[in-house]
Motif scaffolding. Structure first.
Motif, mmCIF file in Angstrom:
data_model
loop_
_atom_site.group_PDB
_atom_site.id
_atom_site.type_symbol
_atom_site.label_atom_id
_atom_site.label_comp_id
_atom_site.label_asym_id
_atom_site.label_seq_id
_atom_site.Cartn_x
_atom_site.Cartn_y
_atom_site.Cartn_z
ATOM 1 N N GLU A 16 -52.943 2.328 -11.723
ATOM 2 C CA GLU A 16 -53.486 1.022 -12.106
ATOM 3 C C GLU A 16 -53.384 0.033 -10.954
ATOM 4 O O GLU A 16 -54.321 -0.742 -10.694
ATOM 5 C CB GLU A 16 -52.745 0.489 -13.329
ATOM 6 C CG GLU A 16 -53.183 -0.882 -13.802
ATOM 7 C CD GLU A 16 -54.640 -0.962 -14.223
ATOM 8 O OE1 GLU A 16 -55.190 -2.086 -14.268
ATOM 9 O OE2 GLU A 16 -55.241 0.099 -14.502
ATOM 10 N N ALA A 17 -52.264 0.038 -10.227
ATOM 11 C CA ALA A 17 -52.116 -0.857 -9.079
ATOM 12 C C ALA A 17 -53.132 -0.532 -7.995
ATOM 13 O O ALA A 17 -53.688 -1.439 -7.352
ATOM 14 C CB ALA A 17 -50.693 -0.764 -8.523
ATOM 15 N N ALA A 18 -53.398 0.768 -7.786
ATOM 16 C CA ALA A 18 -54.403 1.162 -6.789
ATOM 17 C C ALA A 18 -55.784 0.683 -7.203
ATOM 18 O O ALA A 18 -56.590 0.236 -6.361
ATOM 19 C CB ALA A 18 -54.394 2.679 -6.627
ATOM 20 N N ARG A 19 -56.083 0.773 -8.497
ATOM 21 C CA ARG A 19 -57.387 0.302 -8.984
ATOM 22 C C ARG A 19 -57.558 -1.192 -8.715
ATOM 23 O O ARG A 19 -58.646 -1.658 -8.371
ATOM 24 C CB ARG A 19 -57.515 0.593 -10.475
ATOM 25 C CG ARG A 19 -58.896 0.317 -11.063
ATOM 26 C CD ARG A 19 -58.941 0.598 -12.552
ATOM 27 N NE ARG A 19 -58.168 -0.366 -13.307
ATOM 28 C CZ ARG A 19 -58.615 -1.568 -13.649
ATOM 29 N NH1 ARG A 19 -59.811 -1.977 -13.270
ATOM 30 N NH2 ARG A 19 -57.856 -2.387 -14.343
ATOM 31 N N ARG A 20 -56.460 -1.938 -8.852
ATOM 32 C CA ARG A 20 -56.509 -3.390 -8.646
ATOM 33 C C ARG A 20 -56.280 -3.785 -7.191
ATOM 34 O O ARG A 20 -56.475 -4.949 -6.833
ATOM 35 C CB ARG A 20 -55.441 -4.055 -9.515
ATOM 36 C CG ARG A 20 -55.656 -3.914 -11.015
ATOM 37 C CD ARG A 20 -54.464 -4.468 -11.779
ATOM 38 N NE ARG A 20 -54.645 -4.408 -13.203
ATOM 39 C CZ ARG A 20 -55.169 -5.392 -13.951
ATOM 40 N NH1 ARG A 20 -55.557 -6.521 -13.360
ATOM 41 N NH2 ARG A 20 -55.304 -5.259 -15.251
ATOM 42 N N GLY A 21 -55.817 -2.836 -6.373
ATOM 43 C CA GLY A 21 -55.505 -3.154 -4.985
ATOM 44 C C GLY A 21 -54.305 -4.057 -4.838
ATOM 45 O O GLY A 21 -54.225 -4.868 -3.913
ATOM 46 N N GLU A 22 -53.318 -3.898 -5.740
ATOM 47 C CA GLU A 22 -52.157 -4.779 -5.766
ATOM 48 C C GLU A 22 -50.901 -4.038 -5.327
ATOM 49 O O GLU A 22 -50.768 -2.835 -5.567
ATOM 50 C CB GLU A 22 -51.938 -5.309 -7.186
ATOM 51 C CG GLU A 22 -53.072 -6.173 -7.699
ATOM 52 C CD GLU A 22 -52.877 -6.574 -9.158
ATOM 53 O OE1 GLU A 22 -53.619 -7.463 -9.616
ATOM 54 O OE2 GLU A 22 -51.989 -5.991 -9.824
ATOM 55 N N PRO A 23 -49.943 -4.747 -4.713
ATOM 56 C CA PRO A 23 -48.660 -4.120 -4.393
ATOM 57 C C PRO A 23 -47.857 -3.873 -5.665
ATOM 58 O O PRO A 23 -47.963 -4.619 -6.638
ATOM 59 C CB PRO A 23 -47.965 -5.148 -3.496
ATOM 60 C CG PRO A 23 -48.602 -6.457 -3.850
ATOM 61 C CD PRO A 23 -50.022 -6.139 -4.231
ATOM 62 N N LEU A 24 -47.057 -2.800 -5.652
ATOM 63 C CA LEU A 24 -46.247 -2.475 -6.818
ATOM 64 C C LEU A 24 -44.919 -1.879 -6.376
ATOM 65 O O LEU A 24 -44.884 -0.963 -5.545
ATOM 66 C CB LEU A 24 -46.966 -1.479 -7.729
ATOM 67 C CG LEU A 24 -46.142 -0.938 -8.903
ATOM 68 C CD1 LEU A 24 -45.832 -2.050 -9.906
ATOM 69 C CD2 LEU A 24 -46.860 0.214 -9.598
ATOM 70 N N ALA A 25 -43.845 -2.394 -6.933
ATOM 71 C CA ALA A 25 -42.516 -1.794 -6.816
ATOM 72 C C ALA A 25 -42.107 -1.376 -8.218
ATOM 73 O O ALA A 25 -41.830 -2.228 -9.066
ATOM 74 C CB ALA A 25 -41.524 -2.792 -6.234
ATOM 75 N N PHE A 26 -42.089 -0.062 -8.476
ATOM 76 C CA PHE A 26 -41.796 0.400 -9.833
ATOM 77 C C PHE A 26 -40.313 0.174 -10.127
ATOM 78 O O PHE A 26 -39.447 0.579 -9.345
ATOM 79 C CB PHE A 26 -42.145 1.879 -9.986
ATOM 80 C CG PHE A 26 -42.149 2.344 -11.412
ATOM 81 C CD1 PHE A 26 -43.221 2.063 -12.242
ATOM 82 C CD2 PHE A 26 -41.066 3.037 -11.924
ATOM 83 C CE1 PHE A 26 -43.224 2.474 -13.560
ATOM 84 C CE2 PHE A 26 -41.060 3.454 -13.242
ATOM 85 C CZ PHE A 26 -42.138 3.167 -14.066
ATOM 86 N N LEU A 104 -42.363 2.369 -3.983
ATOM 87 C CA LEU A 104 -43.238 1.299 -3.497
ATOM 88 C C LEU A 104 -44.597 1.912 -3.167
ATOM 89 O O LEU A 104 -44.653 2.950 -2.507
ATOM 90 C CB LEU A 104 -42.673 0.652 -2.237
ATOM 91 C CG LEU A 104 -41.290 0.005 -2.311
ATOM 92 C CD1 LEU A 104 -40.906 -0.555 -0.941
ATOM 93 C CD2 LEU A 104 -41.255 -1.091 -3.359
ATOM 94 N N ASN A 105 -45.674 1.286 -3.623
ATOM 95 C CA ASN A 105 -46.991 1.791 -3.235
ATOM 96 C C ASN A 105 -47.318 1.315 -1.817
ATOM 97 O O ASN A 105 -46.580 0.493 -1.241
ATOM 98 C CB ASN A 105 -48.053 1.417 -4.268
ATOM 99 C CG ASN A 105 -48.402 -0.062 -4.267
ATOM 100 O OD1 ASN A 105 -47.778 -0.874 -3.599
ATOM 101 N ND2 ASN A 105 -49.415 -0.414 -5.054
ATOM 102 N N PRO A 106 -48.382 1.841 -1.193
ATOM 103 C CA PRO A 106 -48.663 1.477 0.204
ATOM 104 C C PRO A 106 -48.801 -0.024 0.432
ATOM 105 O O PRO A 106 -48.369 -0.547 1.477
ATOM 106 C CB PRO A 106 -49.979 2.213 0.498
ATOM 107 C CG PRO A 106 -49.948 3.392 -0.424
ATOM 108 C CD PRO A 106 -49.286 2.895 -1.673
ATOM 109 N N GLU A 107 -49.381 -0.736 -0.532
ATOM 110 C CA GLU A 107 -49.537 -2.181 -0.385
ATOM 111 C C GLU A 107 -48.178 -2.881 -0.372
ATOM 112 O O GLU A 107 -47.951 -3.831 0.395
ATOM 113 C CB GLU A 107 -50.404 -2.737 -1.520
ATOM 114 C CG GLU A 107 -51.869 -2.348 -1.446
ATOM 115 C CD GLU A 107 -52.151 -0.936 -1.945
ATOM 116 O OE1 GLU A 107 -53.288 -0.471 -1.772
ATOM 117 O OE2 GLU A 107 -51.223 -0.294 -2.502
ATOM 118 N N ALA A 108 -47.260 -2.412 -1.215
ATOM 119 C CA ALA A 108 -45.915 -2.999 -1.242
ATOM 120 C C ALA A 108 -45.151 -2.674 0.036
ATOM 121 O O ALA A 108 -44.394 -3.512 0.543
ATOM 122 C CB ALA A 108 -45.154 -2.501 -2.464
#
Length: 218
Positions: A16-26, A104-108
């Motif tokens: 979902e974060a990738a779809r939105r292009g948003e950083p995410l720290a689970f 952490l996703n790549p954006e984060a």
């Protein structure tokens, strides 16, 4: 036979974060990420598919990562089997340890650790080792250790391994290639699907790939 765990809460959140292009720290330790409802259904479907196999093809013993999502997957699989196999846990089957970059996703990563994002680009994805984490050759080394012990402990029985995408892909690499410096073939493996099945058969003293990342149960 090696399978990736069912869809996890982190898998769904990162998609979902990738779809939105948003950083995410689970917000959980990697070892404690549970399955989603969809992941549990995938695991049950895998179990039913295994139960329908001829007796001579069903797993006789199982190994799993110590991480919750893998253990949950195997537990649900075993619930579908009339005669569940003995289960063993092994830390050498855990997902890639990412250290300070865990979940952490790549954006984060780019936002919080820009120097690490640059370093990964400079040294290359294969040998990059995050702070406190592992490179892919590190995973290959622990899987070689696991396979050496499995040869003795499985004693010729049919084995089911429930683990993670990095583990399934690196198992294929280790079983097919001795050289960790030429890894161009790995890009051709593609992403390992949740509960994707990879099967090897022993012939001439070696394990040969029969199918990789198959999802007949889904």
């Amino acid at each position: 036979m090696a399978v990736r765990h069912g869809e996890s809460a982190a898998n769904a959140a990162f998609a979902e974060a990738a779809r939105r292009g948003e950083p995410l720290a689970f917000p959980r330790p990697d070892s404690a990420v549970p399955l989603t409802d969809r992941g549990r259904k995938q695991a049950a479907a895998l179990g039913r598919w295994l139960a329908a196999l001829p007796e001579g093809r069903r797993p006789q013993v199982a190994w799993t990562s110590t991480y919750l999502r893998a253990r949950e997957t195997l537990r649900i699989v075993c619930e579908q089997l009339a005669e569940p196999p003995p289960v063993h846990e092994d830390e050498r089957l855990i997902d890639r340890v990412m250290g300070e970059l865990s979940l952490l996703n790549p954006e984060a990563v780019a936002e919080r650790f820009p120097e690490e994002a640059r370093r990964r680009q400079e040294v290359g994805w294969w040998v990059y080792r995050p702070p406190g984490g592992e490179s892919f050759p590190d995973i290959a080394a622990r899987l070689r250790s696991f396979l050496a012990d499995l040869e003795r402990e499985a004693a010729g029985r049919r084995v089911l391994v429930v683990a993670h995408d990095s583990v399934v892909a690196l198992l294929r690499h280790v079983l097919e290639h001795d050289d960790d410096t030429d890894v161009r073939h790995i890009a051709g493996y593609g992403e390992v699907a949740n509960t994707g099945i990879s099967t090897w058969e022993r012939r001439d003293g070696r394990l040969h790939l029969v199918e990789f990342n198959a999802v007949p149960h889904l």
